[in-house]
Design an enzyme around this catalytic site. Structure first.
Site, short mmCIF file in Angstrom:
data_model
loop_
_atom_site.label_atom_id
_atom_site.label_comp_id
_atom_site.label_asym_id
_atom_site.label_seq_id
_atom_site.Cartn_x
_atom_site.Cartn_y
_atom_site.Cartn_z
CG HIS A 184 -1.71 1.04 1.24
ND1 HIS A 184 -3.28 0.15 1.18
CD2 HIS A 184 -2.08 2.39 0.91
CE1 HIS A 184 -4.18 1.86 1.18
NE2 HIS A 184 -3.61 2.65 0.51
CG ASP A 240 -2.37 4.83 3.48
OD1 ASP A 240 -2.42 5.02 2.09
OD2 ASP A 240 -3.67 5.05 4.05
CG HIS A 246 -0.12 14.68 0.72
ND1 HIS A 246 -1.28 14.94 -0.23
CD2 HIS A 246 -0.43 13.89 1.60
CE1 HIS A 246 -1.74 13.74 0.39
NE2 HIS A 246 -1.94 13.58 1.35
#
Length: 423
Positions: free
Chosen positions: A60, A303, A307
């Site tokens: 992930h 995960d 950003h």
């Protein structure tokens, strides 16, 4: 291709650990044994005091290309993975263009072929453009992808999910489901718990996650579809999956290091504590830990969601959802789970390498003749997590500054060094 002898480490594989050496030659594991001897053409890597394992597999990971290269690129993301001892990643499909057809997944695959320093297996989408109205080109995407996901979006329609399972089961594919009921979100952005109530934040209720899981495990059993639940975070999710696995052997799930280590009592008013699903209550964390102990949860995946600094600088309410973690996931889990006696090192390697490889049919094992994807972790010396050392473009982690054990000293992919500390 030069020979390399990794000498004196503790090898961990197949539920066992033992002191031994690994000889790598021609991109493969040539020998495993005790007191292997190097000839004059062989480089020796001293692994005393280290754990040596087959490369970790993170199923992930957000590599952000194509479409969002200001957040991460395949180059930076795969170098970050190598820095963390990860040699295989499954890349999530919230991209532009979305990989919903052979021609769109080909855009991503070209970038992977050009840039990746480790193995990257892309997910295709479940629905066209991840819009959740009609299905992607399921059959044509099967040989081009590791599975199907609309990660970041939950499939709201039971009818659409059933159709997806029918078609994906027919091609022996696997769904990696982001489970989230949009009707229960109510503009929330952290867990609907004590911290949210005390600080005036809008909360995300646990049912928004476990409700769709309850729906989907029933569908997966009926349609005989391989079904994997992404990033579970609630105690109810654990119990639903535990019950489903009693009579269905093709259901699996993952959680992430931050859900096993932190809870909403640890929140700060900073974007580096914001992710989706959010950090839940202490009782949820306890249930997740029990889930990895008893085998309900078979996979730890990060995960990893980079950003830009600006997107993560707006506090809990306004920052983008997502944190990074692939460069320190082993160290965090080793420190908090193995050193504290929660699980064994053998269990941790199963959760971070062997089980994800089995569930997603990625291949690879610490055996003679296998491709030499190997990670070496120093468990003797503590270090502090410093995002200035990260190779990822993303720097937002709630673990900044934490002292941990398990620094990755060496990562091999196909026998080639893709990370070596201090080199």
């Amino acid at each position: 291709m030069a020979k390399l002898l990794i000498k004196g480490g503790v090898l961990v594989a197949d539920g066992e650990s033992w002191r031994g050496d690994i000889l790598v030659a021609n991109g493969k594991i040539e020998a495993i044994g005790e007191s292997l001897v190097a000839d004059e053409q062989t480089e020796v890597f001293n692994a005393e005091g280290c754990i040596v394992t087959y490369g970790l597999a993170d199923v992930h990971v957000h590599l952000r290309e194509p479409g969002y290269s200001y957040k991460e690129t395949i180059t930076t993301g795969t170098r970050a993975a190598a820095h963390g001892g990860v040699t295989t990643v499954c890349s999530m499909p919230n991209l532009q263009p979305a990989p919903d057809a052979p021609e769109t997944i080909a855009v991503q695959q070209r970038l992977i072929d050009e840039q990746a320093v480790i193995e990257v297996k892309p997910f295709a989408t479940i629905s066209k453009s991840r819009a959740r109205r009609e299905l992607a080109e399921i059959e044509a995407l099967r040989p081009l992808s590791v599975g199907y996901s609309d990660d970041g979006n939950g499939i709201q329609s039971e009818a659409l999910m059933r159709e997806a399972m029918q078609r994906i089961a027919a091609v022996d594919g696997i769904i990696a489901a982001h489970c989230e009921d949009d009707s229960l979100l109510h503009a929330g952005y952290i867990h609907d718990g004590e911290y949210a109530h005390q600080h005036g934040h809008k909360g995300i209720c646990s049912e928004s996650e476990w409700g769709p899981i309850k729906r989907d495990v029933k569908l997966a059993e009926e349609e005989k579809c391989r079904y994997h639940v992404c990033h579970i975070s609630t105690k109810e999710s654990v119990e639903i999956i535990r019950e489903a696995k009693l009579h269905c052997n093709h259901i699996s799930c993952e959680t992430a290091p931050h859900y096993l280590i932190l809870c909403d009592a640890d929140l700060k008013e900073e974007g580096r504590f914001k992710m989706n699903p959010p950090l839940r209550a202490a009782e949820d964390r306890a249930a997740l830990i029990e889930g990895i102990q008893d085998g309900t949860i078979e996979v730890i995946a990060t995960d990893h969601a980079p950003h830009s600094a600006e997107e993560k600088s707006r506090g809990l309410k306004e920052s983008a959802m997502g944190i990074v973690g692939i460069e320190c996931s082993f160290a965090l889990c080793y420190t908090h789970l193995v050193r504290k006696g929660v699980i064994t090192i053998e269990k941790l390697i199963a959760l971070m390498s062997e089980n994800p490889r089995r569930i997603f049919r990625l291949g690879g094992a610490l055996r003679v003749g296998e491709r030499a994807d190997i990670a070496v972790f120093d468990i003797t010396k503590p270090y502090n997590i410093d995002t200035n050392d990260f190779l990822s473009m993303g720097k937002a982690t709630p673990f900044e500054g934490e002292e941990v054990y398990g620094k990755c000293l060496l990562t091999l992919f196909g026998g080639e060094k893709v990370w070596e500390e201090n080199k």
